[in-house]
Scaffold this motif. Structure first.
Motif, PDB file in Angstrom:
ATOM      1  N   ILE A 101       0.831  -1.204   0.000  1.00 23.46           N
ATOM      2  CA  ILE A 101       0.000   0.000   0.000  1.00 23.46           C
ATOM      3  C   ILE A 101       0.866   1.254   0.000  1.00 23.46           C
ATOM      4  CG2 ILE A 101      -1.628   1.363   1.370  1.00 23.46           C
ATOM      5  CD1 ILE A 101      -2.867  -1.259   2.280  1.00 23.46           C
ATOM      6  N   GLY A 146      -7.215   7.143  -2.572  1.00 26.89           N
ATOM      7  CA  GLY A 146      -8.276   6.834  -1.614  1.00 26.89           C
ATOM      8  C   GLY A 146      -8.058   7.439  -0.248  1.00 26.89           C
ATOM      9  N   ALA A 147      -6.987   8.253  -0.083  1.00 24.36           N
ATOM     10  CA  ALA A 147      -6.657   8.836   1.220  1.00 24.36           C
ATOM     11  C   ALA A 147      -7.774   9.757   1.708  1.00 24.36           C
ATOM     12  CB  ALA A 147      -5.345   9.603   1.130  1.00 24.36           C
ATOM     13  N   ASP A 196      -5.532  10.733   6.900  1.00 25.59           N
ATOM     14  CA  ASP A 196      -4.195  10.486   6.341  1.00 25.59           C
ATOM     15  C   ASP A 196      -3.443  11.797   6.162  1.00 25.59           C
ATOM     16  OD1 ASP A 196      -4.382   7.512   5.676  1.00 25.59           O
ATOM     17  OD2 ASP A 196      -6.123   8.277   4.611  1.00 25.59           O
ATOM     18  N   THR A 221     -13.077  11.055   0.577  1.00 26.78           N
ATOM     19  CA  THR A 221     -11.953  10.655  -0.278  1.00 26.78           C
ATOM     20  C   THR A 221     -11.348  11.883  -0.956  1.00 26.78           C
ATOM     21  OG1 THR A 221     -12.972   8.499  -0.683  1.00 26.78           O
ATOM     22  CG2 THR A 221     -11.248   9.200  -2.202  1.00 26.78           C
ATOM     23  N   LYS A 257      -6.083   5.217   5.070  1.00 26.99           N
ATOM     24  CA  LYS A 257      -5.581   4.386   3.975  1.00 26.99           C
ATOM     25  C   LYS A 257      -4.069   4.202   4.045  1.00 26.99           C
ATOM     26  CE  LYS A 257      -9.320   3.424   1.653  1.00 26.99           C
ATOM     27  NZ  LYS A 257     -10.239   3.633   2.758  1.00 26.99           N
ATOM     28  N   SER A 258      -3.344   5.167   4.619  1.00 24.22           N
ATOM     29  CA  SER A 258      -1.884   5.075   4.659  1.00 24.22           C
ATOM     30  C   SER A 258      -1.437   4.369   5.928  1.00 24.22           C
ATOM     31  CB  SER A 258      -1.253   6.474   4.604  1.00 24.22           C
ATOM     32  OG  SER A 258      -1.510   7.176   5.804  1.00 24.22           O
TER      33      SER A 258
END
Length: 736
Positions: free
Chosen positions: A382, A404-405, A409, A437, A464-465
């Protein structure tokens, strides 16, 4: 070509791009490697020294690296595969070269519990070395490239294993470092072994249409060159058909065949300066019709790996779309060779310092601290390899985040304190939710408060991160230890119960130290805390402990089994019935044996209600089979060599809450079949631990499900429910 001729070709290559290279040192490295590998052969039967020579040739010819890199490439396997040690290489050559060789070598002398743990540690070690000297990864990628070029000599299993690792790890690292040429070749070679039929179909179709494609590219190139000549813009224009894996991925993602994919072509225009890049863009848009939404300016906003170029997709005069990339010569150099471009013509380590641009390697390592193997590999894919979005702070600073962050994030990318104090977020001046998003070009503002209570556990699912998740975990680890212990213990005990275990199975003084060692925590509280803050999972903890519990029980089980064999009656008369035991083991009563280790055979996965029979194994207690299992057939039970090891078993009254078993569904392949199967399992409240589906060439689908059920009655209900699904032909329980 002889070995000596190959070495002379290497010298000629190095001399061609680096006349000041220390060829005496390079020859010494070659001779030392040849001596160390003397007598060793590759799978192809060639002398092993062929491989280090080929890797050095790649490092020189394709990356044009410095003398130290050539020497390290020649020596890259001596520490791993010969008696030579780090100290020997350091003394004979230099500490820098020894560190490069050590960084490329695997951890071959350490035993790991799983293949994932071994892969994780090799990657972690390589990344640490890479963060100190980026040349480590350049040599390692060259090593992998030659191994992939000669993969035909490996077994089919090894071919698939190495190809998958290359596709998931080394090709994306090449992309992250901007080394596009090597990335493409690694992807194509991996695809050749992962899906040989698909690869061969694409290659043969491209070859069949080669003349047609060449004519289109020549015509298009001539149109662009003619206009640029008229405007007196110095240029170099060339086109190519996209490489096989790029086409394969598009076919797979868009569910199209080769004839339905039109943007197979990419053209590059290389000019002298940035101003000309934008001039050429205007010319291209004047000649051809631009396709809306397909323009990207990586010159104004470079990628993290340093890549710069203008990308646009246009419609050709023949109605065929194609991509055009416009860049300067320096940008082209970075595009082709990535970080390796910084090392060209550098000698004696003078190219060092470029690593500062790759601070992301160190951040990546910090974010993985404390992660187990599965999480490490997942996060690596990822963080390192995902597509990215570029967003801005209110001050105009750029932050790059994975696709998608969310605002979470973004906040943690700025600073841990900003994320921990976040109470809201604005995107382009409007308040948004935490799971909004982000898109490239968004301006993001984080709203903070000193009175904020800190992150929520739900943020772990939204982020996401891995950087954000890691920082959230660290906050919970530090601030909420007591709460983590309570939550972690509850999750652990629930998982124990789910697997038919209890705390008393773990707490004996002869058991607990070994079990804690398996999960690598000094105390149970430390393990509970890790589960509570998300650094470890209850499922993994119980899974690792189960294996240790079986090992501990092995001697006791073997002792009971041997006693049963010694005391068993040898006559042909039927055995007298043993008194029925009150307490069973995992719901199984074993005739004549008390406190015996019981395991359910994976070949037929019996559940309460099935007719069963037991087999006394050597060292692992009694294995329970279904009576209709081929491995418990009548011929095996009457075999004189095995007859005394078959034993009567029955279901007790105190069975477990659930038992693992397997179902196989054969159906006509159709849209939403898997969705209907999942719905049927859901309505029967069935716990599903795994599901695998595949389509056959004749239009059928086969789904194999790993489930847990209470007894045969629930199993019967599930089978009836699955049989009612449209298109299902049969539902069976595999055995044997």
């Amino acid at each position: 070509m002889t070995i000596q001729e190959q070495y002379e070709h290497l010298e000629k290559t190095v001399r061609g791009y680096n006349p000041s290279a220390d060829l005496d040192h390079i020859r010494t490295a070659f001779e030392y490697a040849d001596k160390c590998h003397a007598g060793q052969k590759r799978k192809s039967g060639e002398p092993y020294i062929i491989h280090p020579l080929a890797v050095a040739q790649i490092v020189a010819e394709e990356l044009k690296l410095d003398s130290e890199s050539i020497e390290a490439a020649l020596l890259h396997d001596v520490i791993e595969d010969t008696p030579a040690e780090h100290a020997d290489v350091s003394r004979l050559f230099s500490p820098t070269i020894a560190d490069l060789v050590e960084g490329v070598s695997k951890l071959t002398r350490i035993q790991y519990a799983t293949k994932e743990d071994e892969q994780m540690e090799n990657l972690r070690k390589m990344l640490i070395a890479m963060s100190k000297d980026i040349r480590v990864i350049l040599i390692k990628i060259s090593d992998r490239l030659h191994n992939m070029r000669t993969m035909e000599y490996q077994s089919p299993e090894k071919q698939k294993q190495k190809s998958l690792e290359t596709m998931e790890i080394y090709a994306p690292i090449s992309h992250r470092l901007g080394m596009q040429r090597m990335k493409w070749e690694l992807e194509d070679l991996s695809l050749k072994y992962l899906d040989p039929v698909g690869y061969e179909e694409i290659v043969s179709r491209l070859e069949a249409k080669k003349t047609e494609y060449d004519m289109f590219m020549q015509k298009t190139r001539a149109q662009v060159e003619t206009r640029l000549d008229e405007l007196a813009i110095p240029h170099l224009v060339y086109g190519r058909v996209k490489h096989p894996y790029s086409i394969y991925r598009k076919m797979f993602s868009q569910n199209k065949n080769l004839d339905e994919i039109f943007d197979l072509f990419a053209f590059r225009v290389v000019v002298d300066n940035v101003g000309d890049c934008y001039n050429v863009l205007g010319v291209v848009h004047d000649i051809f019709t631009p396709i809306l939404g397909r323009f990207k300016d990586y010159i104004g906003t470079p990628k993290p790996n340093g890549y710069q170029s203008l990308h646009t997709t246009v419609m050709g005069t023949d109605g065929i779309p194609f991509e055009v990339q416009i860049r300067t010569r320096d940008m082209h150099e970075v595009s082709e060779y990535g970080v390796a471009a910084h090392w060209k013509y550098k000698q004696n380590g003078q190219g060092a310092g470029a690593e500062g641009k790759y601070e992301w390697v160190r951040r990546l390592l910090e974010n993985q601290e404390g992660a187990d193997a599965e999480e490490f590999i997942h996060s690596l894919k990822i963080d390192m390899f995902a597509d990215e979005v570029f967003v801005f702070t209110p001050n105009g600073d750029v932050q790059n985040l994975p696709a998608g962050a969310t605002p979470i994030d973004f906040a943690y990318a700025i600073h841990s304190a900003v994320g921990n104090r976040m109470v809201g977020a604005k995107v382009n001046g409007r308040i948004v939710t935490f799971d909004h998003t982000l898109k490239s070009g968004d301006i993001v503002e984080i709203l903070t408060s000193k009175g904020a209570k800190g992150p929520s556990r739900d943020w772990m699912k939204i982020a996401k991160s891995n950087e954000a998740r890691s920082k959230i975990r660290q906050w919970f680890k530090k601030e909420r230890r007591d709460e983590n212990i309570v939550n972690g213990r509850a999750a652990f005990e629930a998982e124990l119960k789910h697997c038919g275990l209890s705390m008393k199975d773990l707490l004996g003084p002869d058991r607990l130290p070994g079990l804690l060692k398996k999960v690598t925590y000094p105390t149970l509280d430390d393990m509970y805390a890790a589960i509570g803050y998300g650094g470890f999972t209850a499922q993994k903890a119980v899974s690792r402990m189960q294996g240790e519990l079986q090992r501990i029980a092995k001697q006791q089980a073997e002792k009971h089994a041997l006693e049963a064999l010694e005391n068993a009656p040898r006559s042909e008369e039927p055995r007298p019935a043993a008194p029925k035991r009150i307490k069973s083991e995992q719901g199984i009563i074993v005739e004549g044996l008390d406190n015996c280790l019981v395991k359910f055979s994976k070949c037929c996965t019996p559940v309460p209600g099935d007719e069963i029979v037991g087999f006394i194994t050597r060292g692992y207690g009694v294995s329970v089979h279904r009576s209709d299992c081929p491995n418990a057939s009548k011929s095996r039970r009457t075999d004189p060599a095995l007859a005394d090891r078959w034993i009567k078993v029955s279901w007790g009254s105190d069975t477990n809450e659930s038992y693992p078993t397997t179902l196989e569904v054969v159906a006509k392949d159709r849209l939403n079949l898997l969705l209907d199967v999942s719905a049927a399992l859901s309505t029967t409240k069935t716990f599903v631990s795994g599901i695998q589906c595949r389509s056959t060439d004749d239009g059928f689908a086969i789904a194999r499900m790993e489930i847990r059920v209470r007894d045969g009655e629930q199993m019967h209900t599930i089978i009836n429910k699955l049989n009612q699904i449209s298109g299902v032909l049969q539902v069976t329980r595999p055995s044997g």
